[in-house]
Write a protein that holds these residues in place. Structure first.
Motif, PDB file in Angstrom:
ATOM      1  N   ASP A  70      88.790 132.986 -81.591  1.00  0.00           N
ATOM      2  CA  ASP A  70      88.832 133.432 -80.365  1.00  0.00           C
ATOM      3  C   ASP A  70      89.718 134.592 -80.928  1.00  0.00           C
ATOM      4  OD1 ASP A  70      87.733 132.368 -78.316  1.00  0.00           O
ATOM      5  OD2 ASP A  70      89.657 131.544 -78.202  1.00  0.00           O
ATOM      6  N   ILE A  71      90.628 134.280 -81.940  1.00  0.00           N
ATOM      7  CA  ILE A  71      90.751 135.815 -82.937  1.00  0.00           C
ATOM      8  C   ILE A  71      90.147 136.887 -83.859  1.00  0.00           C
ATOM      9  CG2 ILE A  71      92.633 135.921 -84.462  1.00  0.00           C
ATOM     10  CD1 ILE A  71      94.352 133.195 -83.984  1.00  0.00           C
ATOM     11  N   PHE A 115      89.243 139.263 -81.621  1.00  0.00           N
ATOM     12  CA  PHE A 115      90.176 139.725 -80.688  1.00  0.00           C
ATOM     13  C   PHE A 115      90.523 141.225 -82.506  1.00  0.00           C
ATOM     14  CE2 PHE A 115      94.385 141.643 -81.493  1.00  0.00           C
ATOM     15  CZ  PHE A 115      94.448 142.279 -79.511  1.00  0.00           C
ATOM     16  N   MET A 154      97.667 137.050 -80.121  1.00  0.00           N
ATOM     17  CA  MET A 154      98.612 137.880 -79.816  1.00  0.00           C
ATOM     18  C   MET A 154      99.099 137.569 -81.441  1.00  0.00           C
ATOM     19  SD  MET A 154      96.680 139.908 -78.195  1.00  0.00           S
ATOM     20  CE  MET A 154      97.905 141.910 -77.929  1.00  0.00           C
ATOM     21  N   ALA A 175      97.225 137.802 -84.611  1.00  0.00           N
ATOM     22  CA  ALA A 175      96.834 138.738 -84.858  1.00  0.00           C
ATOM     23  C   ALA A 175      97.074 139.314 -85.349  1.00  0.00           C
ATOM     24  CB  ALA A 175      95.572 139.284 -83.652  1.00  0.00           C
TER      25      ALA A 175
END
Length: 352
Positions: free
Chosen positions: A190-191, A194, A296, A299
């Motif tokens: 998922d990172i 992103f 978030m 990231a």
């Protein structure tokens, strides 16, 4: 961890060490090549009672002062053999807590509960690899007097490590481990999704396991061009040479060897603030700890390290110094030897 500990103790003049292993694989071969006295009893060939008998006969021929066991089955076997040998000292190391323990009454849950009961009542000492695990055990009824924390340690790299990798290639964020639910490599993917528009950042996942196909399918469905799988790696040095950041996304951890190894090579680590990880990493100094495993924040710290070379180099150097001062295999080994000698009354024969 076991290999480094046994090999280093075998080189010590403080104690004599023998190892009994139940699988004739890589660990047995490496210990034999290191000159350690090793006996292999293939557990796939023998029932549990026969294994107990064989280990008992082997140890009866030696003047053993203490048995150090790892894992549930080995703990139960060690206790039985200790009684047969008239109460030889017992030590066990707990490397982590059970993954997703079920509340249902199953054979696995019964063995798990029996293991904790035996450790708390009959073992001379239980070694927790983190204070977090130690506190959990105390809350489960273990006596504070019978638990000690000894952090995992690693051999320090014998080669020079650069605090920044080759800038001619993409900036690579890597992770490694068994592909199982507790590692949550789905979050790692998922990172990567992103940060997919940052063309200079690449993600590398090393390891194999039951979730490999699911993870590969997820990467394919997301259409990620910035993500690679390397599969199982036997030579981790090659993996560390390919990455600039080591990222951990686990739901829970003890003291993972991969984080120690990465830091020892001057690779900054971004990891969740869970389990024993805050005992390794000082947030913002020698790595980053992510609260609540927030995507978030992962990231953001990745972007910071990839864009600011000065911050990267300072953190890389601090990470190396942390491992040298607190997580070397020599520090770990001396701590274990101290426990052994105290329990056995300064005798010098240990079986692992």
């Amino acid at each position: 961890m076991a290999f480094h500990l046994i090999r280093t103790m075998a080189d010590s003049n403080s104690i004599s060490v023998s190892a009994i292993i139940f699988n004739n694989g890589r660990l047995a071969d490496e210990l034999k090549n290191a000159g350690v006295d090793v006996t292999v009893f293939e557990e796939s060939r023998y029932s549990f009672p026969v294994l107990v008998y064989k280990v008992f006969r082997k140890l009866r021929s030696k003047k053993i002062d203490l048995i150090h066991s790892h894992r549930q089955k080995e703990n139960i076997l060690a206790l039985i053999v200790s009684v047969l040998l008239r109460n030889t000292g017992l030590v066990s190391t707990l490397h982590g807590m059970p993954e997703n323990p079920s509340t249902k009454l199953t054979i696995h849950s019964i063995i798990r509960k029996l293991n904790f009961f035996l450790l708390s009542r009959f073992f001379s000492c239980t070694v927790a690899v983190s204070n977090d695990i130690r506190d959990i055990l105390i809350n489960r009824g273990f006596s504070k007097r019978k638990i000690i924390t000894i952090h995992n340690g690693i051999p320090l790299p014998s080669f020079d490590t650069d605090s920044k990798k080759d800038t001619s290639r993409s900036f690579t964020i890597g992770t490694a481990g068994r592909l199982v639910p507790v590692k949550d490599f789905g979050l790692f993917i998922d990172i990567a999704f992103f940060l997919r528009n940052h063309q200079n950042i690449h993600f590398l996942l090393a390891g194999d396991g039951p979730l490999e196909q699911d993870l590969r399918c997820k990467v394919s469905e997301l259409g990620l061009n910035n993500f690679s799988f390397s599969g199982k790696i036997d030579d981790m040095n090659l993996f560390y040479k390919q990455i600039d950041i080591f990222m951990n996304t686990s739901i829970h951890e003890g003291i993972p060897m991969t984080i120690l190894e990465a830091m020892s090579r001057g690779i900054p680590v971004i990891a969740p603030c869970v389990g024993g990880l805050p005992e390794i990493i000082e947030n913002g100094v020698d790595g980053f700890l992510i609260q609540k495993r927030n995507l978030m924040h992962y990231a953001g710290k990745s972007m910071l390290l990839s864009n600011d070379l000065a911050v990267y180099q300072i953190m890389a150097q601090a990470a190396q110094e942390k491992i040298k001062k607190r997580f070397s295999v020599s520090i770990m080994t001396q701590s274990y030897i101290g426990v052994y000698l105290e329990i056995s009354g300064c005798s010098k024969s240990i079986i692992r």
